[in-house]
Design a protein around this motif. Sequence first.
Motif, short mmCIF file in Angstrom:
data_model
loop_
_atom_site.label_atom_id
_atom_site.label_comp_id
_atom_site.label_asym_id
_atom_site.label_seq_id
_atom_site.Cartn_x
_atom_site.Cartn_y
_atom_site.Cartn_z
N PRO A 207 -60.88 58.24 -128.59
CA PRO A 207 -60.44 57.55 -129.82
C PRO A 207 -59.28 56.60 -129.51
N ASP A 208 -59.14 55.57 -130.35
CA ASP A 208 -58.09 54.57 -130.15
C ASP A 208 -56.73 55.20 -129.90
N GLY A 209 -56.08 54.70 -128.87
CA GLY A 209 -54.73 55.16 -128.55
C GLY A 209 -54.68 56.43 -127.72
N GLU A 210 -55.80 57.09 -127.53
CA GLU A 210 -55.81 58.33 -126.74
C GLU A 210 -56.16 58.04 -125.29
N ARG A 211 -55.65 58.89 -124.42
CA ARG A 211 -56.03 58.90 -123.01
C ARG A 211 -56.20 60.35 -122.62
N PHE A 212 -57.33 60.65 -121.99
CA PHE A 212 -57.64 62.02 -121.58
C PHE A 212 -58.16 61.97 -120.15
N ALA A 213 -57.48 62.67 -119.24
CA ALA A 213 -57.88 62.70 -117.84
C ALA A 213 -58.10 64.14 -117.40
N VAL A 214 -59.16 64.33 -116.62
CA VAL A 214 -59.49 65.64 -116.05
C VAL A 214 -59.66 65.45 -114.55
N GLU A 215 -58.95 66.25 -113.78
CA GLU A 215 -59.03 66.18 -112.33
C GLU A 215 -59.84 67.36 -111.80
N GLN A 216 -60.65 67.08 -110.79
CA GLN A 216 -61.45 68.12 -110.12
C GLN A 216 -61.04 68.18 -108.65
N GLN A 217 -60.73 69.37 -108.19
CA GLN A 217 -60.50 69.58 -106.77
C GLN A 217 -61.57 70.55 -106.29
N VAL A 218 -62.51 70.00 -105.53
CA VAL A 218 -63.64 70.77 -105.02
C VAL A 218 -63.45 70.87 -103.52
N PHE B 161 -61.23 64.24 -107.20
CA PHE B 161 -61.62 63.09 -108.01
C PHE B 161 -61.26 63.39 -109.45
N HIS B 162 -61.34 62.37 -110.29
CA HIS B 162 -60.96 62.57 -111.69
C HIS B 162 -61.75 61.65 -112.62
N MET B 163 -61.83 62.08 -113.87
CA MET B 163 -62.42 61.28 -114.94
C MET B 163 -61.31 60.91 -115.90
N VAL B 164 -61.35 59.68 -116.39
CA VAL B 164 -60.40 59.21 -117.39
C VAL B 164 -61.17 58.63 -118.56
N PHE B 165 -60.78 59.05 -119.75
CA PHE B 165 -61.33 58.51 -120.99
C PHE B 165 -60.17 57.90 -121.77
N ASP B 166 -60.34 56.66 -122.19
CA ASP B 166 -59.36 56.04 -123.06
C ASP B 166 -60.10 55.13 -124.04
N PRO C 175 -52.99 64.28 -115.48
CA PRO C 175 -54.20 64.88 -116.03
C PRO C 175 -53.87 65.94 -117.08
N ALA C 176 -54.72 66.06 -118.09
CA ALA C 176 -54.56 67.13 -119.08
C ALA C 176 -54.88 68.48 -118.44
N ASP D 144 -53.56 72.02 -119.97
CA ASP D 144 -53.63 72.30 -121.39
C ASP D 144 -55.06 72.69 -121.82
N PRO D 145 -55.34 73.98 -121.97
CA PRO D 145 -56.69 74.38 -122.38
C PRO D 145 -57.06 73.85 -123.77
N MET D 146 -56.08 73.61 -124.62
CA MET D 146 -56.37 73.07 -125.94
C MET D 146 -56.89 71.63 -125.84
N ALA D 147 -56.45 70.90 -124.84
CA ALA D 147 -56.97 69.54 -124.62
C ALA D 147 -58.46 69.60 -124.28
N LEU D 148 -58.85 70.61 -123.52
CA LEU D 148 -60.27 70.78 -123.21
C LEU D 148 -61.07 71.04 -124.48
N LEU D 149 -60.55 71.92 -125.31
CA LEU D 149 -61.26 72.23 -126.56
C LEU D 149 -61.36 71.01 -127.46
N SER D 150 -60.30 70.27 -127.58
CA SER D 150 -60.32 69.12 -128.48
C SER D 150 -61.18 67.97 -127.94
N HIS D 151 -61.46 67.96 -126.63
CA HIS D 151 -62.29 66.92 -126.03
C HIS D 151 -63.62 67.48 -125.52
#
Length: 124
Positions: A25-36, A41-46, A60-61, A95-102
């Motif tokens: 959503p407008d104004g939001e930035r959400f990043a998730v990092e994966q260490q395998v 690597f990471h994903m970013v949503f804005d 990252p969140a 932040d596990p709540m960031a996962l739930l909200s996204h």
Amino acid sequence: MLEYLSDEWIQAADAALRASGLRAPDGERFAVEQQVGEVVFHMVFDSDGASVRTGAATDPAVVFYQRRNTAVAIAQGEQSAEEAVLNGEITFEGDPMALLSHRRLLTRAEDVFADVRARTAWDS
């Protein structure tokens, strides 16, 4: 075929995610990092869209840690991520709540990656 976690695989995932039109959503930035294993690597949503990049994310969140065999089992549908977390095969910081909200955004991203998964060679 794309070798799992190779630069080419990450580029294909990035192209698929960018083409999907997914965005935060407008104004939001959400990043998730994966260490395998050793690969990060990471994903970013804005509000401009979404992308997949090599390396660590800036602020990252959530950061997930897992072994390669766990990541492969999840990607191939042999194990759920939730099960792996409960079994201690995936650990995370953030932040596990960031996962739930996204959660919906992440689920849609997983659907976007179906073609990349179909073109992936998992053994290497």
